[in-house]
Design a protein around this motif. Sequence first.
Motif, short mmCIF file in Angstrom:
data_model
loop_
_atom_site.label_atom_id
_atom_site.label_comp_id
_atom_site.label_asym_id
_atom_site.label_seq_id
_atom_site.Cartn_x
_atom_site.Cartn_y
_atom_site.Cartn_z
N PHE A 23 5.50 -22.04 -0.12
CA PHE A 23 4.08 -22.36 0.08
C PHE A 23 3.89 -22.99 1.46
CE2 PHE A 23 0.74 -25.66 -0.35
CZ PHE A 23 -0.35 -24.81 -0.49
N ARG A 24 4.80 -23.93 1.81
CA ARG A 24 4.67 -24.60 3.12
C ARG A 24 4.87 -23.59 4.26
NH1 ARG A 24 8.27 -29.17 0.92
NH2 ARG A 24 6.73 -30.52 -0.03
N ASP A 25 5.73 -22.60 4.02
CA ASP A 25 5.99 -21.59 5.07
C ASP A 25 4.92 -20.50 5.12
OD1 ASP A 25 8.27 -22.99 5.64
OD2 ASP A 25 9.64 -21.61 4.64
N GLY A 26 3.97 -20.54 4.21
CA GLY A 26 2.86 -19.58 4.26
C GLY A 26 3.09 -18.29 3.50
N VAL A 66 18.00 3.17 -11.06
CA VAL A 66 19.06 4.00 -10.45
C VAL A 66 18.76 5.49 -10.64
CG1 VAL A 66 21.52 4.59 -10.65
CG2 VAL A 66 20.82 2.19 -10.57
N MET A 67 18.14 5.84 -11.78
CA MET A 67 17.84 7.26 -12.05
C MET A 67 16.55 7.73 -11.38
SD MET A 67 20.17 8.43 -14.25
CE MET A 67 19.49 9.68 -15.29
N ALA A 68 15.74 6.80 -10.87
CA ALA A 68 14.42 7.18 -10.32
C ALA A 68 14.55 8.05 -9.08
CB ALA A 68 13.64 5.91 -10.00
N LYS A 69 13.53 8.89 -8.87
CA LYS A 69 13.50 9.72 -7.65
C LYS A 69 13.02 8.85 -6.50
CE LYS A 69 12.72 14.35 -9.41
NZ LYS A 69 12.18 14.25 -10.77
N LEU A 70 11.96 8.09 -6.75
CA LEU A 70 11.42 7.21 -5.70
C LEU A 70 11.05 5.85 -6.30
CD1 LEU A 70 10.41 6.50 -2.90
CD2 LEU A 70 8.39 7.87 -3.30
N PRO A 71 12.06 4.97 -6.41
CA PRO A 71 11.75 3.63 -6.94
C PRO A 71 11.18 2.73 -5.85
CG PRO A 71 14.13 3.88 -6.60
CD PRO A 71 13.49 5.17 -6.14
N VAL A 72 10.27 1.84 -6.25
CA VAL A 72 9.68 0.90 -5.28
C VAL A 72 9.67 -0.51 -5.88
CG1 VAL A 72 7.56 0.27 -4.03
CG2 VAL A 72 8.21 2.67 -4.20
N ILE A 73 10.04 -1.48 -5.04
CA ILE A 73 9.94 -2.90 -5.45
C ILE A 73 8.66 -3.43 -4.83
CG2 ILE A 73 11.04 -5.17 -5.38
CD1 ILE A 73 13.68 -3.63 -4.55
N SER A 74 7.72 -3.85 -5.69
CA SER A 74 6.46 -4.41 -5.20
C SER A 74 6.65 -5.92 -5.00
CB SER A 74 5.38 -4.12 -6.25
OG SER A 74 4.16 -4.63 -5.81
N VAL A 75 6.36 -6.39 -3.80
CA VAL A 75 6.65 -7.79 -3.47
C VAL A 75 5.35 -8.58 -3.30
CG1 VAL A 75 7.71 -9.30 -1.74
CG2 VAL A 75 8.81 -7.13 -2.32
N ASN A 76 5.25 -9.70 -4.02
CA ASN A 76 4.13 -10.62 -3.79
C ASN A 76 4.69 -11.93 -3.21
OD1 ASN A 76 5.15 -12.10 -5.96
ND2 ASN A 76 3.59 -11.43 -7.38
N ALA A 81 9.26 -15.65 -1.93
CA ALA A 81 9.78 -17.01 -1.73
C ALA A 81 11.01 -17.27 -2.59
CB ALA A 81 8.68 -18.03 -2.07
N LEU A 82 11.01 -16.74 -3.82
CA LEU A 82 12.10 -17.06 -4.74
C LEU A 82 13.31 -16.15 -4.59
CD1 LEU A 82 10.11 -17.76 -8.06
CD2 LEU A 82 11.15 -19.44 -6.54
N CYS A 83 13.09 -14.91 -4.17
CA CYS A 83 14.19 -13.92 -4.23
C CYS A 83 14.30 -13.09 -2.94
CB CYS A 83 13.94 -12.96 -5.39
SG CYS A 83 13.83 -13.72 -7.00
N THR A 84 14.16 -13.70 -1.80
CA THR A 84 14.17 -12.92 -0.55
C THR A 84 15.42 -12.05 -0.44
OG1 THR A 84 13.36 -15.01 0.34
CG2 THR A 84 13.56 -13.19 1.89
N LYS A 85 16.58 -12.68 -0.58
CA LYS A 85 17.86 -11.94 -0.42
C LYS A 85 18.01 -10.88 -1.52
CE LYS A 85 20.88 -15.09 2.01
NZ LYS A 85 20.35 -16.48 2.04
N ILE A 113 5.60 -12.63 5.20
CA ILE A 113 6.54 -12.15 4.18
C ILE A 113 7.45 -11.07 4.77
CG2 ILE A 113 6.70 -10.90 1.96
CD1 ILE A 113 4.09 -12.37 1.11
N ALA A 114 6.86 -10.18 5.56
CA ALA A 114 7.66 -9.10 6.18
C ALA A 114 8.73 -9.69 7.11
CB ALA A 114 6.74 -8.15 6.93
N GLN A 115 8.34 -10.70 7.89
CA GLN A 115 9.31 -11.35 8.79
C GLN A 115 10.46 -11.97 8.00
OE1 GLN A 115 7.01 -14.18 10.99
NE2 GLN A 115 6.25 -12.66 12.43
N TYR A 116 10.13 -12.63 6.92
CA TYR A 116 11.13 -13.27 6.04
C TYR A 116 12.13 -12.22 5.54
CZ TYR A 116 10.82 -18.06 4.19
OH TYR A 116 10.93 -19.40 3.97
#
Length: 248
Positions: A23-26, A66-76, A81-85, A113-116
């Motif tokens: 939150f402090r980092d925006g 793993v089986m998906a043709k085009l999987p996407v991780i949607s990031v909020n 903040a909790l799971c960057t790595k 977020i993109a920079q992080y």
Amino acid sequence: MLIPKTHPRAASLHIREKLVQGFRDGLVVEEGLLAHGRGEMFDYLIGEKTTKTSHKAIKAAAIALVMAKLPVISVNGNLAALCTKEIVELSKVTGAKIEINLFYASEKRKKIIAQYLKKNGAKEILGIDTKFSKSITKLDSARRIVDKCGIFSADVVLVPLEDGDRTIALKKFGKKVITFDLNPMSRTAQTADITIVDNVIRGMKILIDTCKKLSKEDLEKKPKFDNKKNLKKSILIIRKNLRKMANA
Ligand code: PTJ
């Protein structure tokens, strides 16, 4: 804040500190702090650990990704903040694309977020360039704007800490939806194809490990997964824990 290792709720307090730093980092909005508080309450009720039921959902999610043709991780904001790595690692392990998609839309926050994520090894991040924006119908929130090369074209979307409306809209749009939600009764939890009732900070690590360990047999057999049945089990765990507390 320095949290002593011996504190009975050290793990939970560390997670809270991570979110407050976000939150402090925006990265995180004020509303994200409220959402986290709600999550903490449900985490307490499931015993602050990954249950057998959640492990089952994680295995089903790993197979789907793993089986998906085009999987996407949607990031909020909260997930970033909790799971960057972990976002970056899951993307590497499954080949999933990373797309930033915010409920409380803000170009400035998207950039932070993109920079992080880039600092943590992400190469490509979708959802930033408006040239590729497309709209999902039947959805009023800012989350309807998605990337043509990401969520718009995906077959499987991981949408952690979500609002119910988008899960419904994504399903209507033909997507398989996987979510992390500590509240097994939320609309998102009830609507998704696979709901992992676990703290995203624990669950993402297990999901990565599970994806790495999937056998050929797991992928060929695709064990059956019933989300409604699994959610009922999570609700029963909460009921059992409440009863135990009431009788203590
Ligand atoms: O960054 P933005 O603008 O996209 O906004 C993100 C939030 C989270 C603020 C937005 O999506 C929101 O308002 O979400 P909701 O509707 O409050 O839903 C969040 C759900 O996630 C609730 O059911 C919480 O119980 C759950 N939750 C909160 N923290 C965690 C969690 N589930 C898993 N792990 C957590 N750490």
